[in-house]
Design a protein around this motif. Structure first.
Motif, PDB file in Angstrom:
ATOM      1  N   UNK A  56     -21.498  48.927  33.540  1.00 12.81           N
ATOM      2  CA  UNK A  56     -20.723  47.764  33.950  1.00 12.81           C
ATOM      3  C   UNK A  56     -20.159  47.094  32.710  1.00 12.81           C
ATOM      4  N   UNK A  57     -18.901  46.725  32.782  1.00 15.44           N
ATOM      5  CA  UNK A  57     -18.297  45.950  31.697  1.00 15.44           C
ATOM      6  C   UNK A  57     -18.106  44.521  32.191  1.00 15.44           C
ATOM      7  N   UNK A  58     -18.621  43.594  31.424  1.00 18.10           N
ATOM      8  CA  UNK A  58     -18.473  42.173  31.700  1.00 18.10           C
ATOM      9  C   UNK A  58     -17.490  41.589  30.697  1.00 18.10           C
ATOM     10  N   UNK A  59     -16.478  40.889  31.199  1.00 15.08           N
ATOM     11  CA  UNK A  59     -15.583  40.099  30.354  1.00 15.08           C
ATOM     12  C   UNK A  59     -15.712  38.661  30.820  1.00 15.08           C
ATOM     13  N   UNK A  60     -16.157  37.814  29.907  1.00 14.60           N
ATOM     14  CA  UNK A  60     -16.414  36.425  30.247  1.00 14.60           C
ATOM     15  C   UNK A  60     -15.210  35.559  29.889  1.00 14.60           C
ATOM     16  N   UNK A  61     -14.762  34.725  30.831  1.00 12.04           N
ATOM     17  CA  UNK A  61     -13.622  33.840  30.549  1.00 12.04           C
ATOM     18  C   UNK A  61     -14.039  32.688  29.632  1.00 12.04           C
ATOM     19  N   UNK A  62     -13.068  32.028  29.067  1.00  9.00           N
ATOM     20  CA  UNK A  62     -13.332  30.921  28.141  1.00  9.00           C
ATOM     21  C   UNK A  62     -14.159  29.809  28.764  1.00  9.00           C
ATOM     22  N   UNK A  63     -14.017  29.605  30.077  1.00  7.91           N
ATOM     23  CA  UNK A  63     -14.747  28.509  30.710  1.00  7.91           C
ATOM     24  C   UNK A  63     -15.955  28.979  31.534  1.00  7.91           C
ATOM     25  N   UNK A  64     -16.500  30.151  31.178  1.00  8.77           N
ATOM     26  CA  UNK A  64     -17.748  30.607  31.787  1.00  8.77           C
ATOM     27  C   UNK A  64     -18.835  29.583  31.464  1.00  8.77           C
ATOM     28  N   UNK A  65     -19.699  29.221  32.342  1.00  5.39           N
ATOM     29  CA  UNK A  65     -19.996  29.757  33.667  1.00  5.39           C
ATOM     30  C   UNK A  65     -19.269  29.063  34.815  1.00  5.39           C
ATOM     31  N   UNK A  66     -18.328  28.193  34.508  1.00  4.70           N
ATOM     32  CA  UNK A  66     -17.592  27.536  35.591  1.00  4.70           C
ATOM     33  C   UNK A  66     -16.711  28.538  36.330  1.00  4.70           C
ATOM     34  N   UNK A  67     -16.252  29.545  35.621  1.00  6.32           N
ATOM     35  CA  UNK A  67     -15.464  30.638  36.217  1.00  6.32           C
ATOM     36  C   UNK A  67     -16.269  31.927  36.093  1.00  6.32           C
ATOM     37  N   UNK A  68     -16.147  32.782  37.091  1.00  5.34           N
ATOM     38  CA  UNK A  68     -16.902  34.034  37.100  1.00  5.34           C
ATOM     39  C   UNK A  68     -16.393  35.015  36.047  1.00  5.34           C
ATOM     40  N   UNK A  69     -17.278  35.902  35.603  1.00  4.83           N
ATOM     41  CA  UNK A  69     -16.831  36.963  34.690  1.00  4.83           C
ATOM     42  C   UNK A  69     -16.067  38.026  35.472  1.00  4.83           C
ATOM     43  N   UNK A  70     -15.277  38.805  34.765  1.00  2.13           N
ATOM     44  CA  UNK A  70     -14.672  39.992  35.351  1.00  2.13           C
ATOM     45  C   UNK A  70     -15.686  41.115  35.147  1.00  2.13           C
ATOM     46  N   UNK A  71     -16.079  41.762  36.229  1.00  2.48           N
ATOM     47  CA  UNK A  71     -17.087  42.812  36.164  1.00  2.48           C
ATOM     48  C   UNK A  71     -16.532  44.059  36.824  1.00  2.48           C
ATOM     49  N   UNK A  72     -16.523  45.170  36.092  1.00  2.00           N
ATOM     50  CA  UNK A  72     -16.046  46.447  36.626  1.00  2.00           C
ATOM     51  C   UNK A  72     -16.935  47.584  36.117  1.00  2.00           C
ATOM     52  N   UNK A  73     -16.978  48.655  36.885  1.00  2.00           N
ATOM     53  CA  UNK A  73     -17.615  49.872  36.407  1.00  2.00           C
ATOM     54  C   UNK A  73     -16.633  50.561  35.483  1.00  2.00           C
ATOM     55  N   UNK A  74     -17.131  51.082  34.356  1.00  2.00           N
ATOM     56  CA  UNK A  74     -16.295  51.785  33.386  1.00  2.00           C
ATOM     57  C   UNK A  74     -16.929  53.126  33.051  1.00  2.00           C
ATOM     58  N   UNK A  75     -16.158  53.947  32.373  1.00  2.00           N
ATOM     59  CA  UNK A  75     -16.672  55.244  31.957  1.00  2.00           C
ATOM     60  C   UNK A  75     -16.303  56.332  32.950  1.00  2.00           C
ATOM     61  N   UNK A  76     -16.902  57.486  32.740  1.00  2.00           N
ATOM     62  CA  UNK A  76     -16.579  58.659  33.545  1.00  2.00           C
ATOM     63  C   UNK A  76     -17.175  58.620  34.942  1.00  2.00           C
ATOM     64  N   UNK A  77     -18.158  57.784  35.150  1.00  2.00           N
ATOM     65  CA  UNK A  77     -18.907  57.816  36.402  1.00  2.00           C
ATOM     66  C   UNK A  77     -18.866  56.456  37.095  1.00  2.00           C
ATOM     67  N   UNK A  78     -18.154  56.414  38.209  1.00  2.00           N
ATOM     68  CA  UNK A  78     -18.110  55.215  39.050  1.00  2.00           C
ATOM     69  C   UNK A  78     -18.819  55.578  40.353  1.00  2.00           C
ATOM     70  N   UNK A  79     -19.738  54.745  40.830  1.00  2.57           N
ATOM     71  CA  UNK A  79     -20.448  55.095  42.066  1.00  2.57           C
ATOM     72  C   UNK A  79     -19.503  55.247  43.258  1.00  2.57           C
ATOM     73  N   UNK A  80     -19.779  56.225  44.079  1.00  2.00           N
ATOM     74  CA  UNK A  80     -19.059  56.366  45.340  1.00  2.00           C
ATOM     75  C   UNK A  80     -19.786  55.457  46.325  1.00  2.00           C
TER      76      UNK A  80
END
Length: 152
Positions: A56-80
């Protein structure tokens, strides 16, 4: 630029993940910068995803924790999974409309692990190819998600 509140909160969460991971299924892999982390999750025993490793890749916005992070699966393997698109985008309400500043990166990981653990059939989301083609490299936070299916 991260606010002072964001910096303090992220430092606390990062130290917690390093010193006391929530389980053997969640592990911090890297933190290139304070606002960008990679966390490995390993499928729980006796589930469809047992021992499978995902990043999982987390990108935190400047106003975290008031705004949610962007969270995505990265790499060669994403769960089906019915709520995970092949480009790594995750349809999970706490990442969008149901976000609360009380949530942490650790809580998000546990929620995703729980989502995987409760799944009864590995299948992609409906219209996966259309969604992936439409969104390309856009942030999943730009998507208008519908959260009407919690029976997977």
């Amino acid at each position: 630029m991260l606010t002072a509140l964001s910096t303090k909160r992220l430092m606390r969460e990062l130290n917690q993940l390093i010193k006391n991971p929530p389980s053997s299924h969640v592990r911090l892999l890297s933190h290139e910068t304070l606002d960008k982390w990679k966390i490995q999750i390993i499928g729980a025993d006796e589930t469809l995803y047992a021992d499978e490793k995902y990043i999982l890749q987390f990108k935190f916005p400047n106003d975290y924790p008031l705004e949610s992070p962007e969270v995505v699966f990265v790499g060669d393997c994403v769960p089906v999974h019915p709520h995970i698109y092949s480009n790594g985008h995750i349809c999970l309400s706490i990442l969008y409309q149901q976000w609360s500043p009380a949530l942490t990166a650790e809580a998000v990981c546990i929620s995703i692990l729980s989502m995987l653990s409760s799944c009864t059939q590995k299948k992609p989301p409906k219209r996966d190819a259309i969604y992936v083609k439409r969104t390309k490299t856009a942030s999943p936070k730009k998507t208008s998600w519908r959260f009407d299916d919690d029976n997977v």
